[in-house]
Design a protein around this motif. Structure first.
Motif: not given
Length: 237
Positions: A35-37, A68-69, A176-181
């Motif tokens: 992955i590149v950001v 990054i998110e 990470k998606k759940e934690i970010v949300a």
């Protein structure tokens, strides 16, 4: 294969040659998720493909995100590489500690840009920071060299098939998606009550909040409970 659970993330890479060399190093050790950001060069381009040599498939199958998110939305554990010790309440690990990581989960290794590495804000999304031992008088490593060292070490761990990490299969870790949300919901409610009164202190407060949430290694159930709590607190106002 457990190698399919490993992702290498390049945050704001600046040189096409380094991106291509990273892809080549990944394929050397049987990793293929890149992955590149927010890369500086056009991605992909001919120079990237040329320096990737036989790893063009890694480039062609890679993902490009603007922040990054979004890059971390399907990741369980993030390990950020840094040559500098961070004065943060975050777990600092060495290469040998990578043996303790559960590679049955989705693990990402995060690398910063060639010019400035990772900021404290970017580090705040990580579960761990990893420092590669080098000459203390000359710590700086080329981006692709850093990635190759990590890829080689992790490849040896996976191929040894020895995992000291044990946890109940009934407990599903939060992504990470759940934690970010959840974190964003908490931050929104804090914004609504003007919690961040001193605007110049808000960035460091957000870093500290993310450090708390990610260091806790929450389960999916715990994350849902906390999200419900934050949502309810928002409605009570």
């Amino acid at each position: 294969m457990l190698t399919s659970n490993i992702t290498f993330i390049l945050h704001k890479p600046q040189l096409s040659e380094n991106i291509g060399s990273c892809a080549r190093g990944m394929k050397n050790f049987n990793f293929n998720k890149l992955i590149v950001v927010n890369p500086k060069p056009i991605f992909p381009n001919d120079k990237i493909l040329a320096t990737s040599v036989g790893a063009k498939n890694v480039i062609n199958n890679s993902k490009n995100y603007e922040n990054i998110e979004k890059a971390l939305k399907n990741i369980d554990i993030v390990i950020a590489t840094s040559a500098r010790f961070r004065n943060k309440n975050i777990k600092h690990i060495q290469l040998e500690d990578l043996k303790k990581i559960n590679y049955k989960k989705k693990v990402a290794f995060l690398f910063g840009s060639e010019a400035s590495g990772l900021s404290n804000n970017e580090i705040s999304y990580a579960n761990y920071t990893l420092q590669i031992p080098t000459n203390p008088d000359f710590k700086s490593l080329n981006l692709s060299h850093s990635l190759i060292i990590v890829a080689h070490y992790v490849s040896n761990i996976i191929n040894s098939k020895k995992f000291p990490f044990k946890k109940s299969d009934k407990v599903k870790s939060a992504s990470k998606k759940e934690i970010v949300a959840m974190a964003n919901l908490c931050i929104k409610n804090l914004d609504d009550i003007d919690f961040f009164k001193t605007k110049e202190k808000k960035p460091i407060m957000l870093e500290n909040l993310r450090n708390i949430f990610y260091r806790m290694e929450l389960s999916a159930k715990e994350t849902r409970i906390l999200s419900g709590v934050f949502a309810s607190l928002g409605k009570k106002r």
